[in-house]
Design an enzyme around this catalytic site. Structure first.
Site, PDB file in Angstrom:
ATOM      1  N   HIS A 171       0.854  -1.187   0.000  1.00 12.54           N
ATOM      2  CA  HIS A 171       0.000   0.000   0.000  1.00 12.54           C
ATOM      3  C   HIS A 171       0.888   1.233   0.000  1.00 12.54           C
ATOM      4  O   HIS A 171       1.927   1.232   0.651  1.00 12.54           O
ATOM      5  CB  HIS A 171      -0.900   0.000   1.251  1.00 12.54           C
ATOM      6  CG  HIS A 171      -2.059   0.911   1.121  1.00 12.54           C
ATOM      7  ND1 HIS A 171      -1.971   2.251   1.367  1.00 12.54           N
ATOM      8  CD2 HIS A 171      -3.329   0.670   0.734  1.00 12.54           C
ATOM      9  CE1 HIS A 171      -3.158   2.798   1.148  1.00 12.54           C
ATOM     10  NE2 HIS A 171      -3.998   1.863   0.755  1.00 12.54           N
ATOM     11  N   ASP A 201      -8.001  -5.441   0.206  1.00  6.20           N
ATOM     12  CA  ASP A 201      -8.525  -6.293  -0.863  1.00  6.20           C
ATOM     13  C   ASP A 201      -8.195  -7.761  -0.684  1.00  6.20           C
ATOM     14  O   ASP A 201      -8.737  -8.609  -1.390  1.00  6.20           O
ATOM     15  CB  ASP A 201      -7.949  -5.833  -2.217  1.00  6.20           C
ATOM     16  CG  ASP A 201      -8.470  -4.474  -2.583  1.00  6.20           C
ATOM     17  OD1 ASP A 201      -9.671  -4.244  -2.386  1.00  6.20           O
ATOM     18  OD2 ASP A 201      -7.682  -3.639  -3.059  1.00  6.20           O
TER      19      ASP A 201
HETATM   20  N1  ACO Z   1       4.146  -7.659  -4.893  1.00  6.31           N
HETATM   21  C1  ACO Z   1       5.467  -7.650  -5.112  1.00  6.31           C
HETATM   22  N2  ACO Z   1       6.250  -6.566  -4.964  1.00  6.31           N
HETATM   23  C2  ACO Z   1       5.647  -5.432  -4.612  1.00  6.31           C
HETATM   24  C3  ACO Z   1       4.262  -5.357  -4.367  1.00  6.31           C
HETATM   25  C4  ACO Z   1       3.500  -6.533  -4.519  1.00  6.31           C
HETATM   26  N3  ACO Z   1       2.186  -6.527  -4.308  1.00  6.31           N
HETATM   27  N4  ACO Z   1       3.927  -4.085  -4.031  1.00  6.31           N
HETATM   28  C5  ACO Z   1       5.050  -3.376  -4.064  1.00  6.31           C
HETATM   29  N5  ACO Z   1       6.120  -4.188  -4.398  1.00  6.31           N
HETATM   30  C6  ACO Z   1       7.516  -3.802  -4.456  1.00  6.31           C
HETATM   31  C7  ACO Z   1       7.829  -2.993  -5.708  1.00  6.31           C
HETATM   32  O1  ACO Z   1       8.216  -3.811  -6.774  1.00  6.31           O
HETATM   33  C8  ACO Z   1       8.928  -2.097  -5.205  1.00  6.31           C
HETATM   34  O2  ACO Z   1      10.114  -2.870  -5.145  1.00  6.31           O
HETATM   35  P1  ACO Z   1      11.569  -2.161  -5.406  1.00  6.31           P
HETATM   36  O3  ACO Z   1      11.711  -1.135  -4.317  1.00  6.31           O
HETATM   37  O4  ACO Z   1      12.544  -3.295  -5.326  1.00  6.31           O
HETATM   38  O5  ACO Z   1      11.471  -1.559  -6.787  1.00  6.31           O
HETATM   39  C9  ACO Z   1       8.533  -1.793  -3.764  1.00  6.31           C
HETATM   40  O6  ACO Z   1       7.745  -2.916  -3.339  1.00  6.31           O
HETATM   41  C10 ACO Z   1       7.714  -0.513  -3.627  1.00  6.31           C
HETATM   42  O7  ACO Z   1       6.613  -0.589  -4.508  1.00  6.31           O
HETATM   43  P2  ACO Z   1       5.942   0.631  -5.265  1.00  6.31           P
HETATM   44  O8  ACO Z   1       5.268   0.132  -6.500  1.00  6.31           O
HETATM   45  O9  ACO Z   1       6.918   1.737  -5.399  1.00  6.31           O
HETATM   46  O10 ACO Z   1       4.864   1.049  -4.196  1.00  6.31           O
HETATM   47  P3  ACO Z   1       3.642   1.997  -4.478  1.00  6.31           P
HETATM   48  O11 ACO Z   1       3.397   2.697  -3.191  1.00  6.31           O
HETATM   49  O12 ACO Z   1       3.837   2.811  -5.686  1.00  6.31           O
HETATM   50  O13 ACO Z   1       2.485   0.952  -4.817  1.00  6.31           O
HETATM   51  C11 ACO Z   1       0.662  -0.510  -4.655  1.00  6.31           C
HETATM   52  C12 ACO Z   1       1.481   0.589  -3.946  1.00  6.31           C
HETATM   53  C13 ACO Z   1       0.187  -0.007  -6.029  1.00  6.31           C
HETATM   54  C14 ACO Z   1      -0.570  -0.794  -3.796  1.00  6.31           C
HETATM   55  C15 ACO Z   1       1.546  -1.785  -4.801  1.00  6.31           C
HETATM   56  O14 ACO Z   1       1.943  -2.233  -3.526  1.00  6.31           O
HETATM   57  C16 ACO Z   1       0.831  -2.894  -5.573  1.00  6.31           C
HETATM   58  O15 ACO Z   1       0.893  -2.921  -6.803  1.00  6.31           O
HETATM   59  N6  ACO Z   1       0.147  -3.832  -4.849  1.00  6.31           N
HETATM   60  C17 ACO Z   1      -0.614  -4.873  -5.516  1.00  6.31           C
HETATM   61  C18 ACO Z   1      -1.943  -4.321  -5.998  1.00  6.31           C
HETATM   62  C19 ACO Z   1      -2.903  -4.067  -4.857  1.00  6.31           C
HETATM   63  O16 ACO Z   1      -3.099  -4.902  -3.974  1.00  6.31           O
HETATM   64  N7  ACO Z   1      -3.537  -2.891  -4.887  1.00  6.31           N
HETATM   65  C20 ACO Z   1      -4.563  -2.502  -3.903  1.00  6.31           C
HETATM   66  C21 ACO Z   1      -4.094  -1.343  -3.095  1.00  6.31           C
HETATM   67  S1  ACO Z   1      -5.202  -0.968  -1.827  1.00  6.31           S
HETATM   68  C22 ACO Z   1      -6.422  -0.168  -2.608  1.00  6.31           C
HETATM   69  O17 ACO Z   1      -6.337   0.451  -3.614  1.00  6.31           O
HETATM   70  C23 ACO Z   1      -7.689  -0.234  -1.911  1.00  6.31           C
END
Ligand code: ACO
Length: 428
Positions: free
Chosen positions: A306, A363
């Site tokens: 998140h 979720d």
């Molecule tokens: N699985 C694997 N790796 C992940 C995940 C994941 N679900 N989420 C983040 N990471 C990793 C990224 O690859 C990144 O790694 P790095 O630093 O080595 O490059 C690091 O964690 C940070 O991730 P970001 O994408 O920069 O985090 P951001 O804050 O932009 O994204 C998000 C947040 C979009 C929720 C992300 O965690 C994600 O895609 N999760 C899966 C989708 C999801 O569950 N979304 C629902 C969110 S809650 C909602 O909207 C109600």
């Protein structure tokens, strides 16, 4: 004495005001930065940008705290209902008995769609995604309230809010019925909000759906937990659209589109599809976890991570328990719940996820509850949209009541410098 931050640019010092929130979060007010210095700030993805001051919802992502108008989500989940919470978010207070009755009566009075709206549903192909229908139909509904398009509002905001909140549930149920080729079921005025929605989803013309209290309660809880979440992608979109003084329905329709994406509200659908994929492959989740850690796989562990929570999402804790309760009460044993719990255990011990502070989000378990109560996967994000409606309405109202300029971010241009038109015959 007013607190300020000092910024030194090109050897010159500038004082920028510090604005502090009621929970102690601090910000540097840069609204005069460009005028004073010619510089703008650059913040890809807005992770460090406060786009507004708001009194609606407070989140402390480090500690896993979520409060609506100051009230912890845990208390609301235990004691309140979705409609009380909608009133709390939109009008800033829990309703007293008279206010709650008035609000409920307004929801009932607005539950029907204009009959002409029904013809719009006919135009969609059988497998149209209900989020597309929802967004289009919310926008189309505004055509039946022409005063929305003038600055002279005939109706008070409470009427407008109740109209949107009530109709969105009818539109969502009709969208589902249409997608399944089923006849539309009209709302029943004696049913409360969530029960009425389930009735429109699942009754058939000759037999009413059996409204089990535990099912109604579980869905009401899902709506309540999704009701607001400060400046997320869809709410920020609603505020952006509202800032142009677009009407409430148009702003909410834009919110639906933003919510649809799989990185936002669409994640609940993606979680269930992921769990089903793991189940079908016979894997215990280990292969999927390995793929999610591999940046080249294009996979992410859906339902984890998140932007704001760097701790367990407090909503996920509540939903996980509700999921266990509802499955037990309905005597359902779902292998996907076992896979989900196994995944969570494995991930919370895995250094990749621990180092990045990736915990289950709202979720992760909500889809399993929705599946247990018969909501089809393609409707999951629609459930989120119904739940989020009070938050969008509250944020819309806040924009309208606060003297705000139209939202208009700047950019740092990195394209070609001055270039000239080439005649087509001379182009390569
Ligand atoms: N699985 C694997 N790796 C992940 C995940 C994941 N679900 N989420 C983040 N990471 C990793 C990224 O690859 C990144 O790694 P790095 O630093 O080595 O490059 C690091 O964690 C940070 O991730 P970001 O994408 O920069 O985090 P951001 O804050 O932009 O994204 C998000 C947040 C979009 C929720 C992300 O965690 C994600 O895609 N999760 C899966 C989708 C999801 O569950 N979304 C629902 C969110 S809650 C909602 O909207 C109600």
């Amino acid at each position: 004495m007013e607190k300020t931050a000092e910024l030194i640019l090109d050897g010159k010092s500038y004082k920028l005001p510090i604005i502090e929130g009621s929970e102690g979060e601090r910000s540097v007010d840069i609204s005069s930065l460009r005028n004073q210095t010619g510089y703008i700030t650059l913040d890809d993805g807005y992770g460090n940008t406060g786009s507004c001051q708001s009194q609606i919802t407070f989140i402390d992502g480090e500690q896993g705290i979520l409060r609506y108008r100051g009230i912890p989500i845990e208390e609301l989940a235990e004691k309140s209902t979705f409609i009380e919470v909608a009133h709390l978010l939109i009008f800033g207070k829990l309703p007293n008995s008279a206010e709650l009755r008035r609000f409920s009566d307004l929801l009932t009075a607005n539950e029907l769609l204009n009959e002409a709206v029904k013809y719009h549903f006919e135009g969609f192909p059988p497998n149209a995604h209900p989020m597309a229908i929802l967004s289009a139909m919310i926008n189309a509904s505004s055509c039946f309230f022409p005063e929305l398009l003038t600055s002279e509002m005939r109706d008070s905001f409470v009427v407008q809010a109740a109209r949107l909140l009530s109709k969105v549930r009818t539109i969502a149920a009709f969208a589902y019925r249409k997608s399944r080729g089923l006849p539309a079921i009209y709302p029943k005025p004696d049913l409360k909000y969530t029960a009425n929605f389930l009735h429109m989803m699942f009754s058939i013309p000759y037999q009413d759906y059996d409204l089990k209290p535990e099912v109604v309660k579980a869905l009401d809880l899902i709506f309540l937990l999704h009701a607001d979440h400060e400046q997320n992608c869809s709410t920020a979109t609603v505020r952006m659209v509202a800032s142009s003084r677009a009407n409430l329905f148009a702003s909410a329709a834009a919110g639906v589109c933003a919510l649809w994406g799989p990185l936002h509200g669409g994640a609940n659908q993606a979680v269930l599809e992921m769990l089903e994929e793991i189940h079908k492959s016979g894997d215990d989740g280990s292969k999927f976890i390995a793929a999610a850690k591999d940046k080249n796989s294009g996979k992410r562990l859906m339902g984890f991570g998140h932007r704001v929570y760097k701790n367990y999402d407090p909503r996920a804790k509540i939903i996980k328990k509700a999921c266990d309760d509802v499955l037990t009460k309905l005597h359902i044993s779902d292998p996907l719940l076992d896979i989900a719990k196994h995944l969570e255990d494995a991930v919370l011990r895995d250094s990749y996820f621990v180092e990045r502070k990736l915990y289950p989000n709202v979720d992760f378990y909500s889809g399993i509850i929705m599946r247990a109560i018969g909501i089809p996967v393609e409707m999951f994000t629609v459930m989120f949209a119904i739940g989020r409606m009070p938050g969008w309405i509250a944020n819309y109202k806040e924009v309208m009541e606060t003297p705000t300029r139209i939202y208009r971010p700047r950019q740092i241009y990195t394209g070609p410098t001055l270039n000239h038109y080439t005649e087509i015959k001379d182009r390569k």
